[in-house]
Design a protein around this motif. Sequence first.
Motif, short mmCIF file in Angstrom:
data_model
loop_
_atom_site.label_atom_id
_atom_site.label_comp_id
_atom_site.label_asym_id
_atom_site.label_seq_id
_atom_site.Cartn_x
_atom_site.Cartn_y
_atom_site.Cartn_z
N ALA A 1 0.74 -1.11 0.07
CA ALA A 1 0.05 0.11 -0.04
C ALA A 1 0.86 1.20 -0.28
O ALA A 1 0.60 2.21 -0.64
CB ALA A 1 -1.04 -0.10 1.16
N THR A 2 1.99 1.24 0.78
CA THR A 2 2.79 2.51 0.91
C THR A 2 3.52 2.79 -0.39
O THR A 2 3.78 3.61 -0.95
CB THR A 2 3.92 2.12 2.05
OG1 THR A 2 3.28 1.68 3.20
CG2 THR A 2 4.67 3.52 2.51
N LEU A 3 4.04 1.41 -0.98
CA LEU A 3 5.03 1.59 -2.21
C LEU A 3 4.07 2.08 -3.10
O LEU A 3 4.54 2.88 -4.11
CB LEU A 3 5.52 0.20 -2.35
CG LEU A 3 6.92 0.19 -3.18
CD1 LEU A 3 7.81 0.84 -2.25
CD2 LEU A 3 7.14 -1.21 -3.47
N ILE B 1 11.72 10.52 2.34
CA ILE B 1 11.86 9.11 2.66
C ILE B 1 11.47 8.90 4.21
O ILE B 1 10.92 7.82 4.49
CB ILE B 1 13.46 8.90 2.52
CG1 ILE B 1 13.78 8.73 0.88
CG2 ILE B 1 13.76 7.39 3.13
CD1 ILE B 1 15.19 8.72 0.58
N SER B 2 12.00 9.82 4.90
CA SER B 2 11.54 9.81 6.47
C SER B 2 10.30 9.74 6.54
O SER B 2 9.82 8.81 7.42
CB SER B 2 12.23 11.09 7.22
OG SER B 2 11.99 11.25 8.56
N ARG C 1 15.05 6.69 10.29
CA ARG C 1 14.94 8.12 10.18
C ARG C 1 15.83 9.06 10.82
O ARG C 1 16.28 9.93 10.47
CB ARG C 1 13.42 8.52 10.48
CG ARG C 1 12.34 7.96 9.46
CD ARG C 1 10.95 8.53 9.92
NE ARG C 1 10.56 7.88 11.33
CZ ARG C 1 9.96 8.53 12.12
NH1 ARG C 1 9.71 9.86 12.07
NH2 ARG C 1 9.26 8.04 13.28
N GLU C 2 16.44 8.31 11.82
CA GLU C 2 17.42 9.19 12.50
C GLU C 2 18.87 9.16 11.85
O GLU C 2 19.66 10.03 11.69
CB GLU C 2 17.68 8.43 14.09
CG GLU C 2 18.67 9.20 15.10
CD GLU C 2 18.47 10.55 15.33
OE1 GLU C 2 17.14 10.83 15.38
OE2 GLU C 2 19.23 11.49 15.12
N ALA C 3 18.89 7.91 11.18
CA ALA C 3 20.18 7.75 10.62
C ALA C 3 20.22 8.59 8.93
O ALA C 3 21.47 9.10 8.83
CB ALA C 3 20.32 6.15 10.03
N ILE C 4 19.24 8.83 8.56
CA ILE C 4 19.18 9.63 7.41
C ILE C 4 18.84 11.15 7.51
O ILE C 4 18.91 11.87 6.62
CB ILE C 4 18.09 9.16 6.44
CG1 ILE C 4 16.82 9.38 6.86
CG2 ILE C 4 18.51 7.70 5.83
CD1 ILE C 4 15.70 8.91 5.81
N LYS C 5 18.90 11.59 8.58
CA LYS C 5 18.47 13.13 9.11
C LYS C 5 19.59 13.94 8.35
O LYS C 5 20.60 13.54 8.38
CB LYS C 5 18.50 13.30 10.48
CG LYS C 5 17.46 14.44 10.86
CD LYS C 5 17.49 14.48 12.41
CE LYS C 5 16.15 14.04 12.86
NZ LYS C 5 16.20 13.94 14.49
N TYR D 1 7.81 6.29 8.21
CA TYR D 1 6.84 6.46 9.29
C TYR D 1 5.57 6.04 8.82
O TYR D 1 4.72 5.53 9.48
CB TYR D 1 6.89 8.14 9.49
CG TYR D 1 5.85 8.51 10.46
CD1 TYR D 1 5.84 8.01 11.98
CD2 TYR D 1 4.90 9.27 10.00
CE1 TYR D 1 4.93 8.41 12.70
CE2 TYR D 1 3.65 9.44 11.01
CZ TYR D 1 3.82 8.98 12.39
OH TYR D 1 2.84 9.33 13.17
N ARG D 2 5.19 6.60 7.66
CA ARG D 2 3.91 6.08 6.98
C ARG D 2 3.49 4.40 7.14
O ARG D 2 2.56 3.92 7.18
CB ARG D 2 3.72 6.65 5.71
CG ARG D 2 2.41 6.68 5.29
CD ARG D 2 1.22 7.52 5.75
NE ARG D 2 0.04 6.78 6.00
CZ ARG D 2 -1.07 7.36 6.89
NH1 ARG D 2 -0.71 8.29 7.43
NH2 ARG D 2 -2.16 6.63 6.87
#
Lengths: 348, 268
Positions: free
Chosen positions: A163-165, A281-282, A344-348, A286-287
């Motif tokens: 669904a997200t993709l 991306i972040s 999400r922390e890693a790509i900030k 999350y979504r």
Amino acid sequence: MQKKSMGPVVRRTVFDAFVFAYLVMAVLSPIIFSTEEALHQLSRNASIFFGLSIVGAFISGLVSRAGVRTLGEILFAPAHKRLPQGEPKPWYATLWGQQALVTTLVTLIVGLIVTEASIVALLDKERITSASRLLGELFNPGWHILPTVIVHMVQTVYMAFVATLIAVPIAFVLSFMAAKNIMGTTGPGMAFYTALRVVLNVSRSIEPIVWAIIFALWVGFGPFAGMLALMIQSVSSLAKQYSEYVEGVDEGPIEGIRSTGATTLQTVWFAIVPQVTLPYISYTIYRWDTNVRMATIIGFVGGGGIGKLLIEYQLQGAWREVGCILLVIAAVVWIMDAFSAYVREAIK
Amino acid sequence: MSASVKDSVKDSMTDTILSVRHLEKTYPNGMRALKGVSFDVKKGEFLVIIGLSGSGKSTLLRCLNRLHEPTGGQILFKGQDVTNIEGDEILKLRSRIGMIFQHFNLIPRHTVIGNVLSGSLSRTSTVRSLLGLWSREDREKAQSYLNLVGIGEKAYYRASQLSGGQQQRVAIARALTQAPDVLLADEPVASLDPATCHTVMDYLRKVNQELGLTIICNLHFLSLVRQYATRVIALKAGEIVYEGDPNSIDDAWFQRIYGEGAKEVHIN
């Protein structure tokens, strides 16, 4: 849209009027709703409400003219008028303070009655023992169904993932059309922007569980209906969030790329896309995480996956099996949550 | 009016590259940023525009490449009236006029060479540019302009890793990649420290003298103006109040441009 064009005075009056009508109806409810029948007479009750609103509007006008500030005035007056004139009084000594206090108290009391809150039911000895027996079963999970549970859980995670993709490319394109700085503030661009925003807001305000019911009727009960429901919700939610990133981009690179003679599409690709990729991306991860959580619920109404299994065992009253399912859901949600936070922390 | 148009058309055939006639710009909120500005720019000039913040300098530059829409008057670029052209014509005009900005306006996350290559967007098809398929010729050109501004070895750094002065040099290389006839520079050194300031100005002078590129540059500091400009225009409240040799701006003119009590600050 319309709210913006309404002046602060109109907004104040409408707000005060409705608050007044609500308070009077709540206080007089034993008289107004003396019988069950009276409670269900919608047109009569609506007339009373609007009649009282008109009275409230008059009172709001009179009070404001006398220089006393109502709650509506405090909320909607333009910023430069919001500061108190003269020496400030403590909030509880002002009309708007009392108005807010009374409204909150009345709402609490009415709310307790409407939700049939009962301390007796909460502390009933018999109920407590039967509940603790069921809880005991819940926390003694029937591990024998674990293989089945995992198969359904995998289905649910895939449902959320697909669904997200599918939603991402659609939302990606829509996000630029739903951004004010791309569509301009005049002419057809603005009209399209407004129409798209309305569609997105409406489809986003329909819960995925409702979409699941609709799609279950359309494509039949099962994970496909659940996936479609999550997809629709994801498109509107992602497009809304993405478009806010687009609206928040630095204008500098846009001007820089435009000055080279680039076309609009080239400008979007070179000046805006690099600025929004990481937040996109972040938010998408999350979504997906959110979709896994929603997917478990969606099974309840025919969306397949783990939710379907859960409702089946619950209806049988097989609490030990339900306990096993709930533990697996909790574990997966926790893992997804940790994973999405980590990425999400890693790509900030 | 028509006589002056004819004159400027004739001029442009000799050495006037840009003619601005009675240019007006009124913003939708009613602010009159330009009140009938007229001047000519000769090929190969280093023209500097000075004035206080809000005098209309930035608006003027952005009207020249139609990043902003003028609301009156006329702009002639190489003899062609570009005041009312539309669509692709505007894109073509912009590709002939390079521009650099106070805040460099690079794509921070792209490589330096990627930023420079975006100067060739106008001659690359949309599909090829979105896929990053730059022609070999453009790649070589981009690298050679990076070498020209002295940061050839930084080509594969991220733009955001460079210092302010280096970023402005990348911006110059990007503008050069357009192969423009005119380079607009909007406060190119206003967010740089004094030392870097001269490096960037020196590179602008270099492209002006070695490549014969016409430069129109907005500046704050009069000391820089005297050092680099071949001619100067002073704007005040949307009108030209001085036009001529940078070295003839004396104290009286200075006060007239910048207001009573203004003191000149020297940067070395």
